[in-house]
Design an enzyme around this catalytic site. Structure first.
Site, PDB file in Angstrom:
ATOM      1  N   HIS A   1       0.834  -1.218   0.000  1.00  0.00           N
ATOM      2  CA  HIS A   1       0.000   0.000   0.000  1.00  0.00           C
ATOM      3  C   HIS A   1       0.853   1.247   0.000  1.00  0.00           C
ATOM      4  CE1 HIS A   1       1.099  -0.709   4.195  1.00  0.00           C
ATOM      5  NE2 HIS A   1       1.106   0.611   4.278  1.00  0.00           N
TER       6      HIS A   1
ATOM      7  N   THR B  19       0.655   4.617   2.049  1.00  0.00           N
ATOM      8  CA  THR B  19      -0.060   5.311   3.138  1.00  0.00           C
ATOM      9  C   THR B  19      -0.264   6.781   2.766  1.00  0.00           C
ATOM     10  OG1 THR B  19       1.079   3.871   4.689  1.00  0.00           O
ATOM     11  CG2 THR B  19       0.032   5.826   5.614  1.00  0.00           C
TER      12      THR B  19
ATOM     13  N   HIS C 240       5.123   6.545  -1.153  1.00  0.00           N
ATOM     14  CA  HIS C 240       5.921   5.344  -1.446  1.00  0.00           C
ATOM     15  C   HIS C 240       5.133   4.079  -1.117  1.00  0.00           C
ATOM     16  CE1 HIS C 240       6.226   5.749   2.875  1.00  0.00           C
ATOM     17  NE2 HIS C 240       6.425   4.438   2.881  1.00  0.00           N
TER      18      HIS C 240
ATOM     19  N   THR D 119       6.099   0.533   0.738  1.00  0.00           N
ATOM     20  CA  THR D 119       7.150  -0.229   1.415  1.00  0.00           C
ATOM     21  C   THR D 119       7.149  -1.651   0.859  1.00  0.00           C
ATOM     22  OG1 THR D 119       6.911   1.072   3.418  1.00  0.00           O
ATOM     23  CG2 THR D 119       7.922  -1.094   3.668  1.00  0.00           C
TER      24      THR D 119
HETATM   25  P1  2AM Z   1       4.586   2.836   5.357  1.00  0.00           P
HETATM   26  O1  2AM Z   1       3.395   3.483   4.799  1.00  0.00           O
HETATM   27  O2  2AM Z   1       5.796   3.595   5.108  1.00  0.00           O
HETATM   28  O3  2AM Z   1       4.750   1.425   4.934  1.00  0.00           O
HETATM   29  C1  2AM Z   1       1.015   0.879   9.514  1.00  0.00           C
HETATM   30  O4  2AM Z   1       1.945   1.014  10.507  1.00  0.00           O
HETATM   31  C2  2AM Z   1       1.401   1.635   8.235  1.00  0.00           C
HETATM   32  O5  2AM Z   1       1.400   3.029   8.468  1.00  0.00           O
HETATM   33  C3  2AM Z   1       2.765   1.262   7.769  1.00  0.00           C
HETATM   34  O6  2AM Z   1       2.674   0.771   6.492  1.00  0.00           O
HETATM   35  C4  2AM Z   1       3.612   2.497   7.918  1.00  0.00           C
HETATM   36  O7  2AM Z   1       4.543   2.830   6.952  1.00  0.00           O
HETATM   37  C5  2AM Z   1       2.636   3.601   8.134  1.00  0.00           C
HETATM   38  N1  2AM Z   1       3.079   4.394   9.290  1.00  0.00           N
HETATM   39  C6  2AM Z   1       3.376   3.980  10.524  1.00  0.00           C
HETATM   40  N2  2AM Z   1       3.689   5.017  11.308  1.00  0.00           N
HETATM   41  C7  2AM Z   1       3.581   6.119  10.575  1.00  0.00           C
HETATM   42  C8  2AM Z   1       3.780   7.498  10.810  1.00  0.00           C
HETATM   43  N3  2AM Z   1       4.144   7.938  12.009  1.00  0.00           N
HETATM   44  N4  2AM Z   1       3.571   8.339   9.807  1.00  0.00           N
HETATM   45  C9  2AM Z   1       3.221   7.911   8.607  1.00  0.00           C
HETATM   46  N5  2AM Z   1       3.001   6.627   8.299  1.00  0.00           N
HETATM   47  C10 2AM Z   1       3.189   5.735   9.276  1.00  0.00           C
END
Ligand code: 2AM
Length: 654
Positions: A483, A485, A567, A569
């Site tokens: 995904h 985010t 992005h 991951t």
């Molecule tokens: P990602 O989007 O970079 O993969 C659940 O933890 C998802 O939310 C993860 O996929 C993670 O990273 C994203 N995530 C976790 N903590 C975050 C934060 N503080 N800010 C933004 N995205 C976050």
């Protein structure tokens, strides 16, 4: 030498050669004189004559003896002289013999020395030959090993080529399948357009009917409310008797889905948006309906079922004896419901489908569990709440449900429901087929990267010793559905979460289809990810401060353009949290903004690879990858120590 001495010497050496003793002869003669005295006297003359004769004889004898002695002595001296000569001769011979022997010995010694020297030369020659032979063997062994190595390398190259062929074949098949799907989609689209045209006509008709009905309904509602008030009074009287009865009253009250949909209550992207409907028809989606009893879930479920026809299956909590107001007593019901969903999804593992779960789904446990099932069965989840105006109105809901539920029961359900209005995060979730495509590309990239000499040169960045190797495919682990985010909400605890969720664009576009563009892949010692280049239309869903929020980790982040952090991951090193991927991307983009274009390392099939120092690699894709995604949200089981846990930036090496 005197005679006595010579006799003595002779007696010692040759006793047999000594003359008979003279004294012995004289003694014998003397004894004869005594005997003559005893004889009768024959005359004195005769006697004197005899005596004279005897004395003469004796004198002669004496002389003879002396002469003999002198002869003997001479003889002895001559012999002694002879002996001496012999001895001297022998001595001379002995000396000569010794000299001869000495000479022989010297010759023998010389000969032996010569032999020894020859033997040594021979041995040295043998040794040299042995060494040459061993060297030759060693050289042959070396050649043999080199040959083996070359063969092994050829074999591996052949395997690699075969693997590449196999992948190309797979890709070709995948493309063929997709083309077929596309054709099928086009066909369905045409059908759908026809259907839509008919539906539009029908809707117009319905709208007119609805207007009419609306008026009738208002009157009916007033009448119903009056009746309900009367009924409530009667019920209050009977409450004591009816205390244990919590079953629905049956046919007397209308079920929540038996009424006509309120205007706008069904305006969901997956029902209204053409592009989304087309994508859902070719994809696998789990629609999790959520809302308190009476909020209008079953009506939404029916609308989805009508829309997606054969592709759609609805799983209703009521059918499994679930009483959401009493979750503890409904454990078996939940289990049966989940099993039915899993059985349905796993029966057709790759076929497109829309699965609807019609339940209150008011607790985090249920939301997380359904999210988990969706991930296992390769479905994208969309959480929908009916958009009726009373959906969260606790005063109206009891009237709308066909079930006899107390206010307290509504309130008890409303608590966890409100706690989970905001998800863990919002984002674009890649459809299962595009996930496979991206994972495959990422694997190919990692496989190639860790074999490049340029990469091996910088292995220390990955905490790996220079001569060792690192298998990047194992080094990074990927979890969950791929995904991008948009907003991390942490169930409302994150700053700006509520405001984001309430934005019109977020509400309107929730559950709709998008095509994202992946423009680059990047690898660092912590993460591997894909850069998403957002379009104008997609940027409306991007939080204004997404980059600024990363400032504590990447100071230059705030000065980067909106959407820079976007992005996917693809994997994290052991102990690294996914949020790090966005920071790693921002670091590289900050360097680029600073005028550092990285050291161009290689032109690969996928694009150009550049190194940005500290283990940061960026592959700018020659052809950006287009991926289908649905804008949705996700719930995860809460980890007790999630917030306390310190994020580790470094990884352990495999
Ligand atoms: P990602 O989007 O970079 O993969 C659940 O933890 C998802 O939310 C993860 O996929 C993670 O990273 C994203 N995530 C976790 N903590 C975050 C934060 N503080 N800010 C933004 N995205 C976050």
């Amino acid at each position: 030498m005197d005679t006595e001495q010579s006799h003595k010497g002779l007696a010692e050496t040759h006793p047999e050669k000594l003359p008979s003793p003279v004294v012995g002869e004289a003694g014998k003669l003397a004894m004869t004189g005594h005997e003559a005295e005893k004889m009768p006297m024959k005359g004195m003359d005769e006697m004197a004559e005899l005596k004279k004769e005897e004395e003469m004889k004796m004198a002669e004898l004496q002389k003879e003896e002396e002469r003999k002695e002198a002869e003997i002595q001479k003889e002895q001296e001559r012999k002694m002289e002879l002996l001496q000569k012999q001895q001297d001769m022998k001595m001379e011979e002995f000396r000569k013999e010794q000299e001869r022997k000495m000479e022989e010995f010297m010759k023998e010694d010389e000969r032996k020395r010569e032999e020894l020297r020859k033997e040594q030369d021979r041995k040295e020659e043998e040794l040299r030959k042995e060494q040459d032979r061993k060297e030759e063997e060693l050289r042959k062994e070396h050649d043999r090993k080199e040959e083996e190595l070359r063969k092994e390398q050829d074999r591996k190259a052949e395997e690699l080529r075969k693997e590449q062929d196999r992948k190309a074949e797979e890709l070709r098949k995948e493309q063929e399948r997709k083309e077929a799907e596309l054709k099928e989609q086009e066909r369905k689209e045409a059908e759908l357009k026809e259907q839509e045209r008919k539906e539009a006509e029908l809707k117009e008709q319905e709208r007119k009917e609805a207007e009419l009905k609306e008026k009738e309904k208002e009157a009916e509602l007033k009448e119903q409310e009056k009746k309900e008030a009367e009924l409530k009074q009667t019920e209050e009287k009977k409450e004591a008797e009816l205390k244990e009865i919590e079953e629905p009253k049956g046919t007397e009250e209308p079920k929540e889905d038996e009424t006509e949909p309120a205007p706008g209550s069904l305006s969901f992207a997956l029902l209204d948006q053409e592009q989304t409907k087309v994508l859902l028809q070719a994809s696998r989606t789990l629609v999790v309906l959520r809302g308190l009893p009476g909020s209008g879930k079953s009506r939404v479920a029916r609308a989805i079922a009508d829309n997606f026809q054969d592709l759609c299956s609805v799983f209703c909590a009521d059918d499994h004896g679930i009483k959401p107001e009493n979750p503890e007593a409904s454990m078996d019901g939940y289990k049966a419901l989940d099993e039915a969903v899993v059985a349905h999804c796993s029966a057709q593992k790759t076929a497109p489908m829309v699965v609807v779960v019609d339940d209150t789904n008011h607790t985090l446990d249920r939301l997380a569990r359904l999210g988990e099932i969706a991930e296992q069965q390769r479905l994208v989840v969309v959480f929908l709440e009916p958009r009726t105006e009373w959906s969260r109105d606790l005063s109206q809901l009891p009237k709308k449900t066909g079930r006899d539920l107390k206010e307290a029961q509504f309130e008890a359900m409303n608590g966890p429901f409100e706690d989970t209005i905001l998800p863990l995060f919002f984002g674009w979730f890649l459809t299962p087929t595009t996930q496979d495509k991206v994972k495959c590309t990422s694997m190919d990239f990692l496989k190639t990267l860790d074999t490049l000499e340029a990469f091996k040169k910088h292995l220390a960045d990955f905490n790996v010793e220079a001569e060792k190797e690192v298998d990047l495919e194992q080094y990074f682990q990927s979890k969950g559905i791929l995904h991008c985010t948009t907003k991390f909400c942490d169930y409302g605890k994150a700053e700006g979460a509520k405001e984001y969720a309430e934005q019109t664009a977020v509400k309107e576009l929730y559950g709709s289809a998008f095509e994202l563009t992946l423009s680059a892949l990047f690898v660092t010692p912590r993460t591997v990810g894909a850069r998403v280049s957002l379009s104008e239309e997609q940027l409306v869903l991007w939080p204004a401060n997404a980059e600024k929020e990363a400032q504590p980790e990447v100071p230059a982040a705030a000065s980067l353009p909106l959407g820079s952090r976007a992005h996917v991951t693809l994997g994290c090193a052991n102990g690294v949290e996914p949020v790090q991927t966005g920071f790693d991307l921002l670091e590289i983009l900050a360097l680029q903004q600073d005028g550092q274009q990285g050291e161009l390392v290689e032109e690969m099939e996928l694009g150009s690879l550049a190194y940005y120092g500290n283990g940061r690699w960026l592959l700018s894709l020659r052809e950006p990858i287009s991926v289908q995604a649905i804008f949705s949200s996700l719930y995860n089981p809460k980890k007790a120590d999630q917030t306390k846990e310190k994020r580790k930036k470094w990884c352990t090496i495999l």
